[in-house]
Scaffold this active site. Structure first.
Site, PDB file in Angstrom:
ATOM      1  NE  ARG A  99      32.228  48.138  70.460  1.00  0.00           N
ATOM      2  CZ  ARG A  99      33.223  48.633  70.064  1.00  0.00           C
ATOM      3  NH1 ARG A  99      34.376  47.826  69.642  1.00  0.00           N
ATOM      4  NH2 ARG A  99      33.603  50.103  69.672  1.00  0.00           N
ATOM      5  CD  GLU A 274      20.583  53.100  68.642  1.00  0.00           C
ATOM      6  OE1 GLU A 274      21.097  52.581  67.760  1.00  0.00           O
ATOM      7  OE2 GLU A 274      20.236  52.822  69.731  1.00  0.00           O
TER       8      GLU A 274
END
Length: 391
Positions: A99, A274
């Site tokens: 973020r 991921e």
């Protein structure tokens, strides 16, 4: 980095936390409760004006919004409000480690698009612009919101890019996570490869408002794929693994000020774990660790040999190396952990609390070796935000 968010168990004006890890295919989710819409709208408009002092008078804008709600049962965000909503939704995504870059999100306002072909075309443009020749850019494309008595459009895939899962003689060829969407694609006329392959790119399935589902094959130039190889292990190429460059999430909706945008595909860029630790390593996904361990000469007779740890490390090393050699932007979990703490510090400097879910912020590999492991976080709901559709 994927932006992983939770699904509200109640109304979109004051959502409550609930785990939701499975993408939904239902287009009949409940619409926002217009009885609570004025309060949700006021909270959002107040936040927008608080963080954008040059936006004009808050009272004037609220009079406009209140009049729209009274006349139509809903209201329309200005382009500035929509862009702010999308960026702050990223800022509020408690499961995202990336973020720090929330202000850089490119917002494509496509609320006027309603036809399936228009939506599909804009999704393909999104992929091209986000891929950017490998220099991945964070992008969101926002389509029409839900309205009273008329839900907005939906994209039924979990991501714009994805690999099919083919059921064959009790086994799965490809991605087991996509068995259902593959079945739906075949019902809509998709044939796939013959014979079925492990990395068949799925078509896009769009559910326009009030119209039948429509299938669209992704153009070859819209999906950049990276063949995986290892910097030291020459045999790794023989595994014939690959993955796509950009994770564009499509099974979540954007909520802001009581307005819900059910089709709002968005992306960051991948973090290596991921792909390496989850997509390709999970037993319920591609389950590549036993094959890699065997080729490394490791004994898989007992977990005490730590064969999974050693195999997943080399798989992550291959992912990082392959993306770098292909000129595709990718993050590693150590660097992004440091950057997340920098994001926390910046938010504190601005007097804002930062929601964070420890179990998602800590990477799925080498967690205790990253700085995000060694502290606690406040995990709370904040709006605007992204939420998974009900399944």
């Amino acid at each position: 980095m994927r932006w992983l968010a939770r699904r509200p168990s109640g109304n979109t004006g004051s959502p409550k936390a609930e785990r939701a890890d499975v993408s939904g295919l239902d287009s009949g989710d409940a619409l926002p409760d217009t009885g609570e819409l004025p309060a949700a709208a006021e909270a959002f408009i107040a936040l927008f004006h608080d963080e954008n002092p040059g936006a004009g008078a808050f009272a004037d804008r609220m009079r406009q919004v209140s009049a729209e709600i009274q006349a139509h049962g809903t209201y329309r965000h200005t382009p500035g409000e929509l862009a702010f909503a999308a960026r702050v939704a990223w800022r509020n995504s408690s499961r995202c480690i990336g973020r720090l870059y929330w202000r850089s999100l490119r917002v494509r306002d496509r609320r006027e698009m309603s036809g399936a072909e228009q939506i599909a075309g804009e999704c393909f443009t999104h992929l091209r612009e986000a891929t950017n020749g490998g220099r991945i850019r964070p992008v969101i494309t926002v389509f029409a919101p839900d309205a009273s008595g008329r839900p907005g459009p939906r994209i039924l895939n979990a991501q714009l890019s994805g690999y099919a899962g083919h059921q064959a003689a009790g086994a799965v060829i490809g991605d087991p996570a996509h068995l259902e969407i593959t079945r739906l694609a075949r019902e809509l006329g998709w044939r796939g490869s013959d014979p079925p392959g492990r990395f068949d790119v799925l078509p896009l399935i769009v559910q326009p408002s009030g119209l039948p589902q429509a299938r669209f094959d992704l153009p070859d130039d819209a999906v950049l794929q990276v063949p995986l190889r290892h910097p030291d292990l020459a045999w790794f190429r023989e595994l014939r693994l690959r993955w796509y460059a950009v994770p564009v999430i499509t099974d979540m909706y954007l909520e802001a000020g009581g307005i819900r945008y059910p089709a709002a595909p968005f992306n960051g860029w991948y973090m290596c774990t991921e792909i390496g630790s989850r997509d390709l390593a999970d037993e319920r996904r591609y389950n590549q660790l036993p094959e890699i361990a065997a080729r490394m000469g490791l004994s898989i007779s007992s977990p005490r040999t730590l064969w999974k740890d050693r195999a997943v490390t080399e798989l992550n090393a291959a992912v990082l190396y392959s993306y770098e050699m292909s000129g595709v932007k990718i993050a590693d979990h150590h660097t992004e952990s440091e950057r997340f703490l920098a994001h926390l510090e910046k938010e504190e400097q601005h007097g804002r609390r930062c929601p964070a879910d420890w179990s998602w912020i800590v990477p799925p590999a080498a967690g205790s070796t990253t700085p995000v492991f060694h502290r606690y976080y406040d995990d709370f709901e904040a709006s605007p935000n992204f939420y998974r559709h009900d399944s």
